[in-house]
Design a protein around this motif. Structure first.
Motif, PDB file in Angstrom:
ATOM      1  N   TYR A  75      -4.104   0.196  -5.748  1.00 49.79           N
ATOM      2  CA  TYR A  75      -3.249  -0.184  -5.560  1.00 49.79           C
ATOM      3  C   TYR A  75      -2.607  -1.077  -4.769  1.00 49.79           C
ATOM      4  CZ  TYR A  75       1.563  -1.298  -6.300  1.00 49.79           C
ATOM      5  OH  TYR A  75       3.176  -2.055  -6.599  1.00 49.79           O
ATOM      6  N   LEU A  76      -3.375   0.081  -3.725  1.00 50.52           N
ATOM      7  CA  LEU A  76      -2.819  -0.762  -2.410  1.00 50.52           C
ATOM      8  C   LEU A  76      -3.283  -1.943  -1.385  1.00 50.52           C
ATOM      9  CD1 LEU A  76      -1.266   2.348  -0.564  1.00 50.52           C
ATOM     10  CD2 LEU A  76       0.267   0.441  -1.654  1.00 50.52           C
ATOM     11  N   GLN A  77      -4.564  -2.127  -2.188  1.00 48.89           N
ATOM     12  CA  GLN A  77      -5.362  -2.926  -1.250  1.00 48.89           C
ATOM     13  C   GLN A  77      -5.151  -3.914  -2.416  1.00 48.89           C
ATOM     14  OE1 GLN A  77      -8.891  -2.904   0.191  1.00 48.89           O
ATOM     15  NE2 GLN A  77      -8.299  -0.755   0.754  1.00 48.89           N
ATOM     16  N   LYS A  78      -5.040  -3.820  -3.747  1.00 50.59           N
ATOM     17  CA  LYS A  78      -4.325  -5.539  -4.179  1.00 50.59           C
ATOM     18  C   LYS A  78      -3.016  -5.945  -3.053  1.00 50.59           C
ATOM     19  CE  LYS A  78      -6.931  -4.382  -8.749  1.00 50.59           C
ATOM     20  NZ  LYS A  78      -7.334  -2.931  -8.558  1.00 50.59           N
ATOM     21  N   VAL A  79      -1.904  -5.052  -3.074  1.00 49.18           N
ATOM     22  CA  VAL A  79      -1.276  -5.183  -2.702  1.00 49.18           C
ATOM     23  C   VAL A  79      -1.347  -6.074  -1.255  1.00 49.18           C
ATOM     24  CG1 VAL A  79       1.257  -4.433  -1.546  1.00 49.18           C
ATOM     25  CG2 VAL A  79       0.308  -3.193  -4.003  1.00 49.18           C
ATOM     26  N   PHE A  80      -2.274  -5.872  -0.516  1.00 51.29           N
ATOM     27  CA  PHE A  80      -2.333  -5.845   1.205  1.00 51.29           C
ATOM     28  C   PHE A  80      -3.077  -7.508   0.859  1.00 51.29           C
ATOM     29  CE2 PHE A  80      -5.175  -7.077   4.139  1.00 51.29           C
ATOM     30  CZ  PHE A  80      -4.464  -6.699   5.345  1.00 51.29           C
ATOM     31  N   ILE A  81      -3.827  -7.116   0.238  1.00 49.05           N
ATOM     32  CA  ILE A  81      -4.711  -9.201  -0.856  1.00 49.05           C
ATOM     33  C   ILE A  81      -3.157  -9.672  -1.035  1.00 49.05           C
ATOM     34  CG2 ILE A  81      -6.696 -10.303  -1.844  1.00 49.05           C
ATOM     35  CD1 ILE A  81      -8.157  -7.826  -2.344  1.00 49.05           C
ATOM     36  N   VAL A  88     -14.831 -11.672   5.253  1.00 42.56           N
ATOM     37  CA  VAL A  88     -13.758 -11.599   5.085  1.00 42.56           C
ATOM     38  C   VAL A  88     -13.662 -11.961   3.377  1.00 42.56           C
ATOM     39  CG1 VAL A  88     -11.857 -13.434   5.236  1.00 42.56           C
ATOM     40  CG2 VAL A  88     -13.085 -12.360   7.499  1.00 42.56           C
ATOM     41  N   SER A  89     -13.817 -13.101   2.913  1.00 42.75           N
ATOM     42  CA  SER A  89     -13.755 -12.988   1.309  1.00 42.75           C
ATOM     43  C   SER A  89     -13.959 -12.755   0.400  1.00 42.75           C
ATOM     44  CB  SER A  89     -15.205 -14.528   1.230  1.00 42.75           C
ATOM     45  OG  SER A  89     -15.188 -14.756  -0.535  1.00 42.75           O
ATOM     46  N   ALA A  90     -15.253 -11.437   0.822  1.00 43.58           N
ATOM     47  CA  ALA A  90     -15.650 -10.460   0.111  1.00 43.58           C
ATOM     48  C   ALA A  90     -14.211  -9.421   0.450  1.00 43.58           C
ATOM     49  CB  ALA A  90     -16.614  -9.242   0.648  1.00 43.58           C
ATOM     50  N   LYS A  91     -13.618  -9.431   1.196  1.00 41.16           N
ATOM     51  CA  LYS A  91     -12.563  -8.406   1.195  1.00 41.16           C
ATOM     52  C   LYS A  91     -11.463  -8.873   0.791  1.00 41.16           C
ATOM     53  CE  LYS A  91     -13.273  -6.121   5.838  1.00 41.16           C
ATOM     54  NZ  LYS A  91     -13.328  -4.685   5.320  1.00 41.16           N
ATOM     55  N   MET A  92     -10.882 -10.001   0.489  1.00 43.86           N
ATOM     56  CA  MET A  92      -9.949 -10.851  -0.358  1.00 43.86           C
ATOM     57  C   MET A  92     -10.317 -10.873  -1.877  1.00 43.86           C
ATOM     58  SD  MET A  92      -7.678 -11.667   2.057  1.00 43.86           S
ATOM     59  CE  MET A  92      -6.708 -13.005   1.834  1.00 43.86           C
ATOM     60  N   TRP A 135     -10.334  -2.421   2.708  1.00 40.41           N
ATOM     61  CA  TRP A 135      -9.530  -3.180   3.526  1.00 40.41           C
ATOM     62  C   TRP A 135      -9.695  -2.048   4.705  1.00 40.41           C
ATOM     63  CZ3 TRP A 135      -8.307  -8.004   5.891  1.00 40.41           C
ATOM     64  CH2 TRP A 135      -8.932  -9.244   4.887  1.00 40.41           C
ATOM     65  N   THR A 136     -10.193  -2.027   5.699  1.00 41.66           N
ATOM     66  CA  THR A 136      -9.882  -0.787   7.048  1.00 41.66           C
ATOM     67  C   THR A 136      -8.450  -0.030   7.382  1.00 41.66           C
ATOM     68  OG1 THR A 136     -10.516  -1.830   8.327  1.00 41.66           O
ATOM     69  CG2 THR A 136     -12.746  -0.976   7.127  1.00 41.66           C
TER      70      THR A 136
END
Length: 102
Positions: A16-22, A50-54, A60-61
């Motif tokens: 969830y926090l990964q989604k919020v961060f993105i 970067v695209s894979a992270k987004m 994200w670390t």
């Protein structure tokens, strides 16, 4: 764009926090008239990484979060703030469209 779930319980708090961060990073980029390419140098990564992270394919670390916060000159916790994301998701689920409630 990454598939976004509206509940922290659906995939666990970390996901969830990964989604919020993105979402927050996308808002920062859009608000500043920038693209994901702008993050490449700040993160020391190639465009594909970067695209894979987004898109949520790669996580994200903590180091990434710190570098992005420094790049935008914002506190790291502001990029994990759920308030605007939650407001947007509530608006989308209640009427089928996006709303900031402003």
């Amino acid at each position: 764009m990454a598939k976004i779930e509206s509940s922290p319980e659906s995939n666990g708090l970390g996901d969830y926090l990964q989604k919020v961060f993105i979402w927050n990073v996308n808002m920062q980029l859009t608000g500043r008239g920038m693209t994901q390419q702008s993050l490449c140098a700040a993160l020391g990564l190639k465009r594909g990484a970067v695209s894979a992270k987004m898109t949520g394919k790669t996580s994200w670390t903590i180091q990434d979060i710190a570098a992005v916060a420094e790049f935008f000159n914002v506190p790291p916790l502001s990029l994990l703030d759920t308030s605007m994301y939650e407001q947007m998701m509530r608006g989308m689920s209640s009427d089928g469209g996006a709303s900031l409630g402003l």
